[in-house]
Each structure stands twice: as structure tokens, then as C-alpha cells.
Design a protein around this motif. Structure first.
Motif, PDB file in Angstrom:
ATOM      1  N   THR A  93      69.006  -2.861 -22.220  1.00 28.02           N
ATOM      2  CA  THR A  93      69.334  -2.553 -21.537  1.00 28.02           C
ATOM      3  C   THR A  93      69.716  -0.720 -22.137  1.00 28.02           C
ATOM      4  O   THR A  93      69.987   0.112 -20.872  1.00 28.02           O
ATOM      5  N   GLY A  94      70.243  -0.863 -23.428  1.00 25.12           N
ATOM      6  CA  GLY A  94      70.482   0.226 -24.201  1.00 25.12           C
ATOM      7  C   GLY A  94      70.025   1.503 -23.606  1.00 25.12           C
ATOM      8  O   GLY A  94      69.934   2.515 -23.573  1.00 25.12           O
ATOM      9  N   ILE A  95      68.341   0.714 -23.937  1.00 21.93           N
ATOM     10  CA  ILE A  95      67.098   2.081 -23.569  1.00 21.93           C
ATOM     11  C   ILE A  95      67.719   2.280 -21.903  1.00 21.93           C
ATOM     12  O   ILE A  95      67.319   4.077 -22.261  1.00 21.93           O
ATOM     13  N   GLY A  96      67.394   2.152 -21.436  1.00 17.07           N
ATOM     14  CA  GLY A  96      67.276   2.032 -20.337  1.00 17.07           C
ATOM     15  C   GLY A  96      69.017   2.800 -19.837  1.00 17.07           C
ATOM     16  O   GLY A  96      68.717   3.734 -19.087  1.00 17.07           O
ATOM     17  N   ALA A  97      69.864   2.504 -20.276  1.00 16.37           N
ATOM     18  CA  ALA A  97      71.025   3.269 -19.757  1.00 16.37           C
ATOM     19  C   ALA A  97      71.460   4.803 -20.695  1.00 16.37           C
ATOM     20  O   ALA A  97      70.828   5.517 -19.272  1.00 16.37           O
ATOM     21  N   VAL A  98      70.678   5.218 -21.833  1.00 14.31           N
ATOM     22  CA  VAL A  98      71.170   6.331 -22.624  1.00 14.31           C
ATOM     23  C   VAL A  98      69.394   6.820 -21.736  1.00 14.31           C
ATOM     24  O   VAL A  98      70.137   7.946 -21.343  1.00 14.31           O
ATOM     25  N   GLY A  99      68.051   6.343 -21.078  1.00 14.73           N
ATOM     26  CA  GLY A  99      67.363   7.192 -20.711  1.00 14.73           C
ATOM     27  C   GLY A  99      68.020   7.597 -19.596  1.00 14.73           C
ATOM     28  O   GLY A  99      66.951   8.441 -18.830  1.00 14.73           O
ATOM     29  N   THR A 100      68.615   6.104 -18.874  1.00 10.80           N
ATOM     30  CA  THR A 100      69.204   7.086 -17.016  1.00 10.80           C
ATOM     31  C   THR A 100      69.816   7.747 -17.488  1.00 10.80           C
ATOM     32  O   THR A 100      69.940   8.770 -16.546  1.00 10.80           O
ATOM     33  N   VAL A 101      70.663   8.018 -18.008  1.00 10.04           N
ATOM     34  CA  VAL A 101      71.898   9.073 -18.508  1.00 10.04           C
ATOM     35  C   VAL A 101      71.143  10.565 -18.778  1.00 10.04           C
ATOM     36  O   VAL A 101      71.267  11.760 -18.248  1.00 10.04           O
ATOM     37  N   ILE A 102      69.964  10.394 -19.427  1.00 12.80           N
ATOM     38  CA  ILE A 102      69.689  11.484 -19.928  1.00 12.80           C
ATOM     39  C   ILE A 102      68.917  12.499 -19.165  1.00 12.80           C
ATOM     40  O   ILE A 102      68.978  13.186 -18.479  1.00 12.80           O
ATOM     41  N   ILE A 103      67.867  11.127 -17.989  1.00 13.63           N
ATOM     42  CA  ILE A 103      67.217  11.846 -17.082  1.00 13.63           C
ATOM     43  C   ILE A 103      68.250  12.653 -16.094  1.00 13.63           C
ATOM     44  O   ILE A 103      67.754  13.209 -15.234  1.00 13.63           O
ATOM     45  N   GLY A 104      69.407  11.471 -15.655  1.00 16.62           N
ATOM     46  CA  GLY A 104      70.229  12.120 -14.993  1.00 16.62           C
ATOM     47  C   GLY A 104      71.158  13.435 -14.876  1.00 16.62           C
ATOM     48  O   GLY A 104      71.038  14.235 -14.312  1.00 16.62           O
ATOM     49  N   ILE A 105      71.065  13.870 -16.423  1.00 15.05           N
ATOM     50  CA  ILE A 105      71.671  15.623 -17.045  1.00 15.05           C
ATOM     51  C   ILE A 105      70.437  16.320 -16.435  1.00 15.05           C
ATOM     52  O   ILE A 105      70.805  17.502 -15.658  1.00 15.05           O
ATOM     53  N   LEU A 106      69.070  16.011 -17.464  1.00 12.28           N
ATOM     54  CA  LEU A 106      68.354  16.937 -16.848  1.00 12.28           C
ATOM     55  C   LEU A 106      67.404  17.207 -15.836  1.00 12.28           C
ATOM     56  O   LEU A 106      66.812  18.184 -15.435  1.00 12.28           O
ATOM     57  N   VAL A 107      66.800  15.798 -15.007  1.00 11.58           N
ATOM     58  CA  VAL A 107      66.536  16.342 -13.584  1.00 11.58           C
ATOM     59  C   VAL A 107      67.265  16.043 -12.631  1.00 11.58           C
ATOM     60  O   VAL A 107      67.741  16.942 -12.167  1.00 11.58           O
ATOM     61  N   PHE A 108      68.296  15.335 -12.400  1.00 10.06           N
ATOM     62  CA  PHE A 108      69.601  15.137 -11.785  1.00 10.06           C
ATOM     63  C   PHE A 108      70.587  15.735 -11.707  1.00 10.06           C
ATOM     64  O   PHE A 108      71.449  15.718 -10.968  1.00 10.06           O
ATOM     65  N   LYS A 109      70.143  16.530 -12.624  1.00 10.37           N
ATOM     66  CA  LYS A 109      72.025  17.605 -13.142  1.00 10.37           C
ATOM     67  C   LYS A 109      73.402  16.638 -12.596  1.00 10.37           C
ATOM     68  O   LYS A 109      74.305  17.312 -11.926  1.00 10.37           O
ATOM     69  N   ASP A 110      73.226  15.744 -13.401  1.00  7.10           N
ATOM     70  CA  ASP A 110      74.494  15.268 -13.020  1.00  7.10           C
ATOM     71  C   ASP A 110      75.234  15.534 -14.238  1.00  7.10           C
ATOM     72  O   ASP A 110      74.598  16.354 -15.122  1.00  7.10           O
ATOM     73  N   PRO A 111      76.799  15.741 -14.366  1.00  6.62           N
ATOM     74  CA  PRO A 111      77.847  16.597 -14.904  1.00  6.62           C
ATOM     75  C   PRO A 111      77.506  15.564 -16.630  1.00  6.62           C
ATOM     76  O   PRO A 111      76.714  14.611 -16.842  1.00  6.62           O
ATOM     77  N   VAL A 112      77.630  16.865 -17.404  1.00  5.04           N
ATOM     78  CA  VAL A 112      77.792  17.038 -18.556  1.00  5.04           C
ATOM     79  C   VAL A 112      78.966  16.537 -19.221  1.00  5.04           C
ATOM     80  O   VAL A 112      79.858  17.921 -19.130  1.00  5.04           O
ATOM     81  N   SER A 113      79.608  16.454 -20.317  1.00  6.06           N
ATOM     82  CA  SER A 113      80.906  16.064 -20.893  1.00  6.06           C
ATOM     83  C   SER A 113      81.021  15.482 -22.335  1.00  6.06           C
ATOM     84  O   SER A 113      80.205  15.198 -22.805  1.00  6.06           O
ATOM     85  N   PHE A 114      81.722  16.155 -22.983  1.00  8.48           N
ATOM     86  CA  PHE A 114      81.766  15.414 -24.650  1.00  8.48           C
ATOM     87  C   PHE A 114      81.916  14.315 -24.535  1.00  8.48           C
ATOM     88  O   PHE A 114      81.186  13.660 -25.481  1.00  8.48           O
ATOM     89  N   TRP A 115      82.803  13.495 -23.462  1.00  7.64           N
ATOM     90  CA  TRP A 115      82.809  12.530 -23.774  1.00  7.64           C
ATOM     91  C   TRP A 115      81.633  11.316 -22.959  1.00  7.64           C
ATOM     92  O   TRP A 115      81.098  10.339 -23.811  1.00  7.64           O
ATOM     93  N   ARG A 116      81.085  12.143 -22.182  1.00  4.11           N
ATOM     94  CA  ARG A 116      80.187  11.476 -21.967  1.00  4.11           C
ATOM     95  C   ARG A 116      78.906  11.775 -22.877  1.00  4.11           C
ATOM     96  O   ARG A 116      78.480  10.240 -23.126  1.00  4.11           O
TER      97      ARG A 116
END
Length: 109
Positions: A66-89
């Protein structure tokens, strides 16, 4: 070998969450292709997870999967789907990565 299988299972988890995100961007027949990719990645991920827990502790394997999935999904979200990026995230993704690595190193396998 179980660790490699587990990592691949986690990457397929990222694959099915990516395809889930893509279904929001397409319409018509293309959506069915993304649904098919979703189902395929889900099945492969689960089969590989089942295989990996035959040689690894269940709790550790599931947490890392689940950790790999969570980290990978956040990275994909940021890089592909333009999810917000912040220091805390990014900070908490970093702590999640550290936790995944910690679980791997304290498990005697």
C-alpha cells in the motif's frame, strides 16, 4: 525474490490507480480501454501480492504494497494529473518512503 514480486505488485497498484485517473479524462469507447487496464492491473497486483506473502510477513508485505501504491499514486498525480504540490505534501511522502524502507530493513527476510 518475494521482495521483487512485492515491488512489482506495488507498481501494478500504481497502474490501476493511474488508469482510474485516466477514466476521468476520456469518453466514448476509450473509457472501456482504461477500465480494462484498471481490471488487468488490479488482478496482476493482487496475484503478485498473494504470491509475495507466501514468503513475507503479511502485515509487512501489505504495508509496503500500500505504501508503494500511495507514494507512486501521489507522484503520478503530481506529474501527470497536475495535483497540487506543497512542502508538507512532499514531507509526508518522504516520511512514508522512510517508513517503507524501515519496514523492509527490520523484516528478517
Amino acid at each position: 525474490m518475494n521482495w521483487v514480486i512485492l515491488i512489482i505488485a506495488g507498481l501494478f497498484e500504481v497502474g490501476y490507480t493511474y488508469s482510474l485517473g485516466k477514466t476521468k479524462e476520456v469518453s466514448g469507447n476509450a473509457i472501456y480501454a482504461w477500465y480494462g487496464i484498471f481490471v488487468l492491473c488490479l488482478i496482476v497486483s493482487m496475484v503478485l501480492l498473494i504470491k509475495s506473502v507466501q514468503g513475507l510477513p503479511l502485515g509487512t508485505a501489505y504495508a509496503i504494497w500500500t505504501g508503494i501504491g500511495a507514494v507512486g499514486t501521489v507522484i503520478i498525480g503530481i506529474l501527470v494529473f497536475k495535483d497540487p504540490v506543497s512542502f508538507w505534501r512532499l514531507f509526508f511522502i518522504g516520511t512514508l518512503i522512510a517508513s517503507i524502507l524501515g519496514l523492509k530493513f527490520v523484516t528478517g527476510h
